[in-house]
Write a protein that holds these residues in place. Structure first.
Motif, mmCIF file in Angstrom:
data_model
loop_
_atom_site.group_PDB
_atom_site.id
_atom_site.type_symbol
_atom_site.label_atom_id
_atom_site.label_comp_id
_atom_site.label_asym_id
_atom_site.label_seq_id
_atom_site.Cartn_x
_atom_site.Cartn_y
_atom_site.Cartn_z
ATOM 1 N N GLU A 23 0.734 -1.293 -0.465
ATOM 2 C CA GLU A 23 0.099 -0.163 0.445
ATOM 3 C C GLU A 23 0.842 1.079 0.209
ATOM 4 O O GLU A 23 0.728 1.704 -0.635
ATOM 5 N N GLN A 44 2.946 1.949 -3.313
ATOM 6 C CA GLN A 44 1.759 2.228 -3.935
ATOM 7 C C GLN A 44 1.718 3.684 -4.528
ATOM 8 O O GLN A 44 1.528 4.586 -5.222
ATOM 9 N N SER A 65 -8.617 0.638 2.098
ATOM 10 C CA SER A 65 -8.452 1.648 0.448
ATOM 11 C C SER A 65 -10.462 0.464 0.183
ATOM 12 O O SER A 65 -10.279 -0.586 0.797
ATOM 13 N N HIS A 100 -5.519 4.621 -3.757
ATOM 14 C CA HIS A 100 -4.579 5.484 -4.465
ATOM 15 C C HIS A 100 -4.487 6.068 -5.114
ATOM 16 O O HIS A 100 -4.065 6.522 -5.920
#
Length: 645
Positions: A86, A89, A478, A494
């Motif tokens: 994560e 990202q 998310s 994101h």
């Protein structure tokens, strides 16, 4: 991904326009500067994660040094948990890792065969990442490749930051009465360094020691690693081999009846795999180096453990032996506990420099990066005048508590891994203890157990009931959404980058479609126009309206039921030198797939809420949409206005 804001540029959009920081950070003659704002010591995962963040900011200077003469090529860590994915990202390279890495989808457990205890038998299979634990996979990849991806971020950053290899910290002193570059560091060039022959003195505003378990930075500030050792030798090797063991392309935890244990980890590329192999017990005063163990000893032990199967090793790519130990320092910065009220930190330690543990839970690299992902945005805030230097006290407070939890959990896990299976685990009716513990640890091994305690940065859970699945103090979880402007299905999390900005995710209540007099419209009007808005109070003259706090709105309706042109102008801001409209701040529920973010994350449908997320992706607060005073008060405890800078 957004670019072209200030004009069309051909080529790779990941390569950002260079600015003056490039020349400041990387002198063409390779001469080290006399002063820097931040000196990072160590090019491991902790140091490079921090450098990648700081390299985006040319307002201050950053230098990173390492005693090696170049970047790592192979070996060491390989596990990348879902929390780190994560984070990757936000740095922009998670997709590269997903393409290249091995995905850990299942973990298999092997135990002694009750009918023939000298041989092993598959005892169970467990899904490695629980459903909806994260949108990211658990992956395995060479640590050197992770380093390379961070180095790419640094090279492509506005400052074009490159490491200075071949320097070791000889000495570090802090002038506690000086505000201007108070930390003096003496760097010794290693003998292979042809660019420097004599020690070099550098003065810094802040120093971060990411220089491993033998950290000279930690020693300079009086830190000591304290803890215990299991007196158990283990070997680890990355190999190319042929084998009749059926689960060689699945993560495996193997327990034999009398020969010890093996952990098998498939690696990137389809053929390479890693083995952690239990070797011999060590005497209390004995060091593993005294045994003179070789790669052949590791291979022989593995073949004894995995009977009736065998491994024929064709190439040993990398190998090492180590002793399990669990050690922790009592402070992650230079300020003694009794001086916290009168001094702010100038020197920090991160990663193995302040905590060590066994590698078998896959936490070393991940937790090290978590340390500096926590510290990075705080240094940016302080160095750019967004926050007072006292903010930096929160690094040790937050990460020390998490390191204690890590060491305690890993201590238990390492001993279970090294324990022989009991008779109760071999009767075919009970789940092996190691499998039970693995299942219980899934949140921990995924990197998702971190929960910061209430502080100026983490609010009390007064309104937690409005977003039950976005737990205050834990990472923002998310979920799928659809972007309104172009019907793009995507993950809401994101939208966040590793750019030291705060996020406010505003979830609309029932019936709100973004038009005038709705809660979202009223919130946007406050943020844009009210003098007490945190945007007004803490923004900078001339910067984009989302330069510090990035606001995104999410609606419950299908995208066909909403009109982008009816959205508040605050959610369609004009930015850049041309005043181009940003069309990527409004989202709606993904009705097509049935993945409703309101349902998945427990968002109150009637009244909605605001979820405030820190730059390191942790939920800082949950508030009612109309709680403007609460919103301003929260940020006022962290940020300072331009006039105060």
């Amino acid at each position: 991904m957004q670019y072209y804001l200030n004009g069309f540029r051909p080529g790779d959009p990941d390569i950002k326009p260079a600015d003056n920081g490039g020349s400041k950070n990387n002198d063409e003659n390779r001469v080290l500067p006399e002063t820097v704002d931040v000196l990072i010591v160590g090019c491991g995962p902790a140091g490079l994660c921090l450098a990648a963040q700081l390299s985006q900011f040319s307002e201050f200077t950053t230098m990173i040094v390492d005693q090696k003469m170049g970047p790592m090529e192979k070996g060491q860590a390989d596990g990348v948990n879902v929390r780190s994915m994560e984070m990757f990202q936000a740095f922009g390279f998670a997709d590269k890792i997903k393409r290249e890495a091995y995905w850990v989808n299942q973990t298999t457990f092997w135990a002694p065969n009750p009918a023939n205890p000298g041989h092993i038998k598959r005892a169970g299979i467990v899904q490695d990442v629980a459903d909806d634990q994260s949108e990211m996979p658990h992956t395995l990849m060479n640590q050197a490749r992770i380093h390379e991806l961070f180095l790419d971020v640094m090279r492509n950053a506005p400052t074009r930051l490159e490491p200075r290899y071949g320097f070791n910290v000889r000495d570090l002193t802090i002038d506690t009465v000086t505000a201007d570059h108070p930390v003096t560091v003496v760097l010794d060039p290693v003998k292979e360094n042809e660019d420097a022959a004599e020690p070099i003195q550098v003065r810094a505003n802040y120093v971060v020691g990411c220089d491993g378990a033998r950290s000279n930075v930690r020693k300079a500030i009086g830190g000591k690693l304290q803890g215990d050792a299991a007196h158990q030798a283990w070997g680890v090797m990355d190999i190319l081999a042929n084998t009749d063991f059926p689960d060689v392309r699945r993560k495996c935890l193997i327990q034999s009846s009398a020969e010890g244990n093996v952990l098998i980890l498939p690696r990137e590329g389809g053929y390479l795999f890693r083995m952690y192999v239990e070797l011999d017990k060590l005497n209390p005063a004995e060091r593993i180096a005294n045994r003179n163990l070789t790669a052949n000893d590791i291979i022989a032990a593995a073949n004894r453990i995995i009977l009736p199967y065998s491994i024929d090793v064709k190439e040993v790519v990398w190998w090492s032996v180590y002793e399990i130990g669990h050690r922790l320092t009592d402070k992650f910065d230079d300020v003694p506990t009794d001086e916290v009220d009168t001094r702010t930190p100038r020197v920090f330690t991160a990663g193995d420099a302040c905590h060590t543990h066994s590698p078998k839970a896959g936490q070393g690299m991940n937790v090290s990066m978590g340390d500096t992902f926590n510290l990075g945005w705080k240094l940016v805030h302080v160095l750019t005048g967004r926050s007072k230097p006292s903010l930096l006290h929160s690094y040790s407070a937050e990460r020390l508590l998490e390191a204690k939890r890590l060491v305690e959990t890993d201590h238990k896990w390492a001993r279970i891994m090294s324990a022989p299976p009991s008779e109760a685990e071999l009767d075919g009716t009970d789940v092996p203890r190691i499998q039970k513990q693995f299942i219980e640890n899934l949140e921990f091994t995924g990197g998702l157990a971190v929960r910061y305690e209430p502080s100026d940065l983490i609010a009390e859970p007064t309104y937690q009931h409005l977003a039950k699945g976005q737990v205050i103090g834990k990472r923002f979880h998310s979920a799928p959404v659809v972007r309104l402007a172009d019907a793009m299905p995507m993950q809401l999390g994101h939208t966040a980058e590793a750019d030291a900005r705060w996020r406010i995710y505003a979830f609309a209540g029932s019936g709100d479609i973004g038009t005038r007099d709705g809660s979202i419209h009223l919130l946007c009007n406050f943020l844009l126009n009210d003098p007490s808005s945190p945007i007004k109070l803490f923004g900078r003259h001339g910067e984009a309206i989302d330069g510090l706090i990035d606001v995104r709105a999410i609606f419950q309706q299908d995208f066909r039921s909403l009109s982008f042109e009816d959205m508040p102008s605050f959610l369609r801001p004009a930015k850049g030198k041309y005043g181009l409209r940003d069309a990527e701040k409004v989202f709606c529920v993904d009705h097509k797939t049935g993945n409703d973010i309101y349902t998945m994350r427990g968002i109150d449908r009637d009244i909605g809420c605001m979820v405030i997320v820190r730059p390191d992706q942790y939920v800082a607060n949950v508030l009612r949409l109309g709680d403007y005073l609460g919103l301003t008060d929260f940020f006022a405890g962290i940020l300072v206005g331009e006039a105060e800078h």
